[in-house]
Design an enzyme around this catalytic site. Structure first.
Site: not given
Lengths: 392, 392
Positions: A164, A234, A329, A362-363
């Site tokens: 990232s 967040r 992602d 993405h994580d």
């Protein structure tokens, strides 16, 4: 104090001593020349290291952290008490093997875990910088890291690795300091932030600055904290880190601790409860102004614009690259990775490209993804062999 | 007043008279029985109609609006002065042809454009309901519409049509009042809200309730408006309405009215400026508590859960369906439309399914998409022929 509480206290104390060293902090004499034209001095850099630097100083791997990460890669986190964010990847016998490599990770400039950032003291006023800190960019983060690497007496990094925003730093390192990067492992990243990426970041910034407790950035001086705004930021960002199929599998429409909908605005659904928790816990460990600065650094990132073209950015490079993306992602999709690979090909670079099939979104770069581990280990092993690195 | 201002005023006045009738409002005597078990009375329903009802009352099309839409389908909007949200689709000679059909659209219950919602007066207190309004669901919206249709003396609707939350109402109409729906056109929708859908809505609700001017929902009584929170909610949602390619094409990384980045937190990028504008203008026309209620109604929607299975929800239906999805809609992806179609097939329903290739994302149902117009016109023409509807 009952037995369980006592044990927890003992464990916590032991943990503090064994696994939670305060990060070393180096204060650099030389000011950091920023991309904006400003300078930053003094520059403090907080970092962690794992493993041992060999005599040739040829086995150093710089790990670059993501937006809300920090230098606590593989030790217990001093604030949350949780395992480091890449403890699955970095450690003895892990893909980034600390029995073999000397691993360094520093908190980015603009961050909030010890490196100079908006919560640091402004020497001109004796108060926290707040918005008086000059804006920093990915290039500034990398230049600060380069100053740290100089300080550690390391000429060439064996590898620079990260996912990232960490991957952005990897690409920036390879473009800006090609002779100092033997190999580069950018994961789940892109050479520029897309309009959609910027849009999500802007929502987060608007949420923070809409909070009256943000106090025009002066909340630390005025004894406030924009908790609600930062939590909303967040929550919005967190959705982008997960794939829709992963959300569906993990939460679906499951209710949270209840048999039926309450016909109200409580967190009826598990996904709501999860997001609220993500927001609330994030506020405990992250500084709102740092969130503004670091998101902005990502938005500004555009290696192709800086160099005229992306291929130009890497022209003549000797660095060996392994570019990794994940099928699910949608924040940094494979298409972006492919653009980097095409540019590296055009620059006649040594590059391999792995798109990993996973529904973790993405994580995935932070999670237990065996193919990511195997790819990393294989790439580092081959690069180590080429560099003549033997086991310590 | 200079000439231009004068002309604008005259135009505005003319517009008010010609194109901006105040919506008819009907106050229904019978209370609305809500899915939660509560009742709502009195129930006011604000609506618009276009075209003429034929003598057989067989040419009525109910259009259902989406989350932030309203009854102003094809006239100038009384608040924004802009063209109605489906004026490309509905009008003389348009796909939903008001020379041929009698088109009705009512503001949903829970809304803020005249139908009973949280900003309406609570008869028990004489003050705005705020959070004392019972929660409403998609089924409640449909039941309120059914009461309006009763009031208008219409037994069977020739068609129920709508996109997004409007499409949810279409499906709910077909499932709940199968004998009253000759044909149904659900567009860019699903039979249930996904975890990701709920997650984005929850972020919006948290943004609103985090705003101290929300005043625990009592902002109207206390003379405040949670503008910033509502704007952030809108910004987050707006991103989900557009596809990544559309954002890339429309904005990319283009700067807004400047030649270079400012190294600050202004809206350097066009996408930031655009989102801020979307947030700011939305606040002028929408009520924050309505946003809470209507998003919640969408989250609660799950036709399959209500009926045991989705096929059960439609078993025995005589309604003709045309299900439409868009390739680049990631909020209500084609997969969800396909699930509806499979269930309709299992229920032996008459169904056609069109996936339209476009990069316009979820918003495509509101935009000039020729294939959507052709599909709608073709479907309505065929259904009209089957029903024996001739031109007026």
């Amino acid at each position: 104090m009952n037995q369980t509480t006592l044990e927890l206290s003992i464990n916590a104390a032991a943990r503090r001593e064994a696994d939670e060293p305060r990060s070393p902090v180096v204060t650099l004499d030389r000011p950091l020349q920023l991309e904006s034209g400003s300078t930053l001095a003094p520059l403090r850099i907080a970092y962690q290291t794992y493993g041992e630097l060999n005599a040739q100083k040829s086995n150093a791997i710089l790990v670059c952290h993501a937006l809300t990460g920090d230098q606590h890669v593989a030790n217990l986190h001093p604030v949350t008490g949780k395992r480091g964010w890449w403890s699955t990847m970095v450690g003895p016998g892990r893909p980034i093997d600390t029995d073999r490599f000397f691993v360094i990770c520093s908190n980015v400039v603009g961050g909030c875990m010890g490196t100079t950032g908006p919560a640091s003291t402004n020497p001109a006023t004796g108060e926290p910088y707040g918005l008086d800190l000059p804006l920093v960019t990915i290039r500034d983060m990398v230049d600060a890291q380069a100053m740290l690497i100089d300080h550690l007496g390391i000429e060439t990094l064996f590898c620079v690795a990260g996912g990232s925003m960490g991957g952005m730093q990897v690409l920036q390192w390879a473009a800006r300091h090609p002779d100092r990067v033997f190999s580069a492992l950018p994961i789940a990243t892109a050479h520029k932030h897309s309009a959609q990426n910027i849009a999500f970041h802007e929502v987060g910034r608007q949420a923070i600055t809409a909070d009256p407790d943000w106090r025009e950035g002066r909340y630390l001086v005025e004894g406030a904290t924009p908790r609600k705004g930062l939590a909303v930021a967040r929550m919005a960002a967190h959705i982008t880190y997960l794939s829709e199929p992963a959300l569906q599998t993990k939460f679906g429409r499951n209710l949270q601790d209840r048999d039926a909908r309450t016909f109200g605005f409580d967190a009826d659904f598990q996904i709501e409860s999860y997001l609220r928790h993500q927001g609330a816990s994030f506020v405990e460990r992250f500084d709102a102004n740092s969130y503004l600065y670091v998101t902005r650094a990502m938005d500004y990132f555009d290696l192709a614009a800086d160099a005229g073209s992306l291929a130009n950015a890497f022209m003549g490079t000797k660095t060996r690259f392994c570019v990794v993306s994940f099928t699910s992602d949608w924040l940094f999709p494979t298409e972006g990775a492919r653009q980097v690979v095409h540019a590296l090909n055009a620059a006649a670079a040594n590059v391999s490209f792995v798109e990993i099939a996973t529904d973790k979104g993405h994580d995935a770069f932070l999670l237990e993804v065996p193919e990511l581990f195997a790819t990393t280990k294989g790439f580092l092993d081959a690069a180590a062999k080429t560099r003549g690195l033997t086991r310590l």
